[in-house]
Design an enzyme around this catalytic site. Sequence first.
Site, short mmCIF file in Angstrom:
data_model
loop_
_atom_site.label_atom_id
_atom_site.label_comp_id
_atom_site.label_asym_id
_atom_site.label_seq_id
_atom_site.Cartn_x
_atom_site.Cartn_y
_atom_site.Cartn_z
N ARG A 117 -8.20 6.13 1.66
CA ARG A 117 -8.10 4.97 0.77
C ARG A 117 -9.46 4.71 0.12
NH1 ARG A 117 -5.81 -0.05 2.98
NH2 ARG A 117 -5.66 -0.50 0.75
N GLN A 135 -7.60 -10.75 -1.01
CA GLN A 135 -7.03 -10.10 0.17
C GLN A 135 -7.33 -8.60 0.09
OE1 GLN A 135 -2.84 -11.83 1.05
NE2 GLN A 135 -3.23 -12.18 -1.13
N ASP A 149 -10.69 -3.44 -1.65
CA ASP A 149 -11.43 -2.61 -2.62
C ASP A 149 -12.60 -3.41 -3.18
OD1 ASP A 149 -8.69 -3.32 -4.81
OD2 ASP A 149 -10.72 -4.10 -5.08
N HIS A 173 -9.82 -10.01 4.04
CA HIS A 173 -9.36 -8.93 4.93
C HIS A 173 -10.39 -7.81 5.07
CE1 HIS A 173 -4.99 -10.32 3.97
NE2 HIS A 173 -5.63 -11.13 4.79
N1 APR Z 1 0.07 -6.82 -11.80
C1 APR Z 1 0.19 -7.96 -11.06
N2 APR Z 1 0.92 -8.03 -9.93
C2 APR Z 1 1.56 -6.91 -9.55
C3 APR Z 1 1.49 -5.69 -10.26
C4 APR Z 1 0.69 -5.67 -11.44
N3 APR Z 1 0.55 -4.57 -12.19
N4 APR Z 1 2.24 -4.76 -9.61
C5 APR Z 1 2.76 -5.38 -8.52
N5 APR Z 1 2.37 -6.67 -8.49
C6 APR Z 1 2.67 -7.71 -7.51
C7 APR Z 1 3.95 -7.50 -6.74
O1 APR Z 1 5.04 -8.05 -7.45
C8 APR Z 1 3.65 -8.29 -5.46
O2 APR Z 1 3.99 -9.65 -5.61
O3 APR Z 1 1.64 -7.68 -6.56
C9 APR Z 1 2.14 -8.16 -5.33
C10 APR Z 1 1.73 -7.18 -4.25
O4 APR Z 1 2.13 -7.70 -3.02
P1 APR Z 1 1.74 -6.90 -1.70
O5 APR Z 1 1.99 -5.44 -1.92
O6 APR Z 1 2.41 -7.61 -0.55
O7 APR Z 1 0.16 -7.06 -1.58
P2 APR Z 1 -0.61 -8.31 -1.02
O8 APR Z 1 0.13 -9.59 -1.30
O9 APR Z 1 -2.01 -8.21 -1.49
O10 APR Z 1 -0.60 -8.05 0.58
C11 APR Z 1 -1.33 -8.98 1.35
O11 APR Z 1 -0.88 -7.65 3.30
O12 APR Z 1 -0.72 -5.45 3.77
C12 APR Z 1 -1.47 -6.56 4.01
O13 APR Z 1 -3.76 -6.84 4.41
C13 APR Z 1 -2.85 -6.35 3.50
O14 APR Z 1 -4.16 -7.69 2.01
C14 APR Z 1 -2.87 -7.17 2.23
C15 APR Z 1 -1.89 -8.28 2.55
#
Ligand code: APR
Length: 227
Positions: free
Chosen positions: A57, A87, A90, A105
């Site tokens: 990663r 969260q 990167d 995180h």
């Molecule tokens: N632009 C904006 N939002 C987007 C895009 C984009 N191009 N593509 C996807 N998304 C949205 C999705 O719809 C979703 O709501 O980004 C969100 C990603 O959600 P997750 O994958 O759950 O990521 P995140 O909310 O950051 O996860 C939180 O969970 O896995 C753990 O520790 C990890 O920090 C992470 C935490």
Amino acid sequence: MKQKLVVLTGAGISAESGLKTFRDSDGLWEGYNIEDVATPEAWHKNPSLVQQFYNERRKAVLEAEPNKAHVLLAELEKHFDVQIITQNIDNLHERAGSNNICHLHGEIVKSRSTRNSDDIYPISGWELKMGDLCKSGHQLRPHIVWFGESVPMIELAAEIVSDADVFIIIGTSLQVYPAAGLINYTKPETPVYVIDPKQITLNNKQVHFIQEKAVAGVEQLFNLLIN
Ligand code: APR
């Protein structure tokens, strides 16, 4: 006195930089099960696999570039007192030029001692290996908050949110606590902007929903805020 803009970002803001989100990639995380690579038990059981997962990663992060959403958030510092609470592990907000960043995180470009969690080191290059030791001779681990570990920055983050004049949420599914609970700390009159291509329902009356990807959504919001 500049207005306080607080921005909570998740994996979605880095999606247009080519970094996968967590819940969009069919539950597997780059082909790994979370419990095999992102928990203290995983580290205890197979630390080399955990190192390998985060090395892969880290390589992807170093090869990625900040996108226009990251850059515009940095730009907003000319007009507002901007505080980023992310969260994401990167370093794209840093590389885009943002200055006030709270990594809830952890940070993938840093390692820390397995003996003393305050003993933190930058990682040069993309690899952290078994045998890389802290100054007191203990193994270095990724400076990441694993599932089941506490989130030391959450109190500070809640304080920052409670002080916000505007609260912006970009690219997070708000599924993971305590980060997802931060919205409950805004003052009742604080406007909340949510940017996400998917419909996100929040029971906060002040929410303005911008149903766009991060780059298009932040461009829209940027023009709204500075005019
Ligand atoms: N632009 C904006 N939002 C987007 C895009 C984009 N191009 N593509 C996807 N998304 C949205 C999705 O719809 C979703 O709501 O980004 C969100 C990603 O959600 P997750 O994958 O759950 O990521 P995140 O909310 O950051 O996860 C939180 O969970 O896995 C753990 O520790 C990890 O920090 C992470 C935490």
